[in-house]
Design an enzyme around this catalytic site. Sequence first.
Site, mmCIF file in Angstrom:
data_model
loop_
_atom_site.group_PDB
_atom_site.id
_atom_site.type_symbol
_atom_site.label_atom_id
_atom_site.label_comp_id
_atom_site.label_asym_id
_atom_site.label_seq_id
_atom_site.Cartn_x
_atom_site.Cartn_y
_atom_site.Cartn_z
ATOM 1 N N ILE A 39 -9.503 23.827 -22.350
ATOM 2 C CA ILE A 39 -9.562 23.567 -20.816
ATOM 3 C C ILE A 39 -8.035 23.809 -20.062
ATOM 4 C CG2 ILE A 39 -10.070 23.426 -17.888
ATOM 5 C CD1 ILE A 39 -12.081 21.414 -19.769
ATOM 6 N N SER B 168 -6.742 14.977 -27.302
ATOM 7 C CA SER B 168 -6.862 13.905 -27.747
ATOM 8 C C SER B 168 -8.957 13.655 -28.120
ATOM 9 C CB SER B 168 -6.677 12.635 -27.333
ATOM 10 O OG SER B 168 -7.811 12.886 -25.987
ATOM 11 N N SER C 171 8.093 20.073 -13.728
ATOM 12 C CA SER C 171 7.482 19.074 -14.148
ATOM 13 C C SER C 171 6.734 19.561 -15.979
ATOM 14 C CB SER C 171 5.731 18.835 -13.954
ATOM 15 O OG SER C 171 4.601 18.894 -14.109
ATOM 16 N N PRO D 44 2.948 21.267 -33.460
ATOM 17 C CA PRO D 44 3.800 20.392 -33.890
ATOM 18 C C PRO D 44 5.134 20.261 -33.164
ATOM 19 C CG PRO D 44 4.151 20.884 -36.359
ATOM 20 C CD PRO D 44 2.925 21.920 -35.287
ATOM 21 N N LEU E 179 10.397 22.476 -29.993
ATOM 22 C CA LEU E 179 11.760 22.040 -29.891
ATOM 23 C C LEU E 179 12.111 21.811 -28.264
ATOM 24 C CD1 LEU E 179 13.696 24.015 -31.706
ATOM 25 C CD2 LEU E 179 11.937 22.308 -32.253
ATOM 26 N N GLY E 180 10.961 21.016 -27.274
ATOM 27 C CA GLY E 180 11.286 21.689 -26.166
ATOM 28 C C GLY E 180 12.083 22.443 -25.357
ATOM 29 N N LYS F 278 1.048 -1.306 -0.184
ATOM 30 C CA LYS F 278 0.179 -0.163 -0.102
ATOM 31 C C LYS F 278 0.877 1.021 -0.259
ATOM 32 C CE LYS F 278 -3.748 -0.519 2.085
ATOM 33 N NZ LYS F 278 -4.954 -0.141 3.487
ATOM 34 N N ASP G 215 -0.176 23.615 -23.329
ATOM 35 C CA ASP G 215 -1.093 24.015 -23.254
ATOM 36 C C ASP G 215 -1.035 25.308 -23.061
ATOM 37 O OD1 ASP G 215 -2.912 21.922 -24.265
ATOM 38 O OD2 ASP G 215 -3.021 21.238 -22.043
ATOM 39 N N ARG H 60 0.939 5.524 0.721
ATOM 40 C CA ARG H 60 0.372 6.590 1.435
ATOM 41 C C ARG H 60 0.750 7.277 0.760
ATOM 42 N NH1 ARG H 60 -2.461 3.514 5.226
ATOM 43 N NH2 ARG H 60 -2.125 2.525 5.905
#
Length: 321
Positions: free
Chosen positions: A46, A142, A252, A188, A227-228, A31, A258, A33
């Site tokens: 959105i 998508s 992140s 793209p 191109l990131g 498990k 977006d 946590r």
Amino acid sequence: MKKNDHKILTLTVSPAIDKSTKFSGLVAEQKIRCEAPHFDAGGGGINVSKAIARLGGNSLAIFTVGGASGELLQELVKKEKIAYEVIKTESWTRENFIAVDTLTNAQYRFGMPGPAITTKEAQEILKAIEEAKPEFLVASGSLSPGLGDDFYERVAAVSRKTGSKLIIDTSGAPLEKAIDEGVFLLKPNVGELAKLVKAESLEINEVDDAARQIISKGKCEVVVVSLGPQGAVLVTKDICEHIPAPPVQKKSTVGAGDSMVGGMVWALSEGKDLSEMLRWGVACGSAATMNEGTQLFRKEDALKLIKWLNTYGEKYQIHPL
């Protein structure tokens, strides 16, 4: 504000509730946590509307909702103070899960399939777009099952009918079919661009020629290639410009694409030229990587980065084209 008073309309046919959390150590069959989860309204269009709102702009977000999760999605959008219109669906709105392991800082992203969309619901989406008649229409994300790969092509046909400038951010067959109908702007990445021109891969110095192949066939007017960490390239029949990404500490990449689209369409709605549009897109996309989870960007970060680009961007600009 009336529905057709909005310059910008964003479309999300497969929205999601993004649930994010943190945990310490991933061990199979034990498990795990987790910290208390954070909920965000997710989905390409959105997120673009949220980015526009962060810059002080307005948009109308049209998205599908279904079930109890759809009601939660509406509440989350309300909190963002975004004007919206929903298309009710029989299927429940999907949920995605993002978790960060604090021991390794590794991020795990679990995307669930979108709900099935019926023929009637699809027609309602297209009707809502046609009635709104926005100056800029952003179709992002998508497609849900049931829509078919040609749905964005049908959206493009509606935008042509209403005179809206369609900005599309998707991939694969839906993107290929959409540009067959014709769009205003594509965003793209290099891999997606290669597929559009039937190439196995593209080097950076081949990006402008590949983009112009699409433009010369009348498929679109503007191509912005992401191109990131190297920034982005703007290509039209007359312009080819590379803007480097500002140096930032990345936490992140969720929502960076977006955020970039949001920055660009906001800039266009403010009457800025294509070069300024690109800088705002790169600034907002880079600012989004400075935050954890699904938070997109903070306006103050975007403003700092646009200042950097305007002051130092040319000095650090790479000229691969």
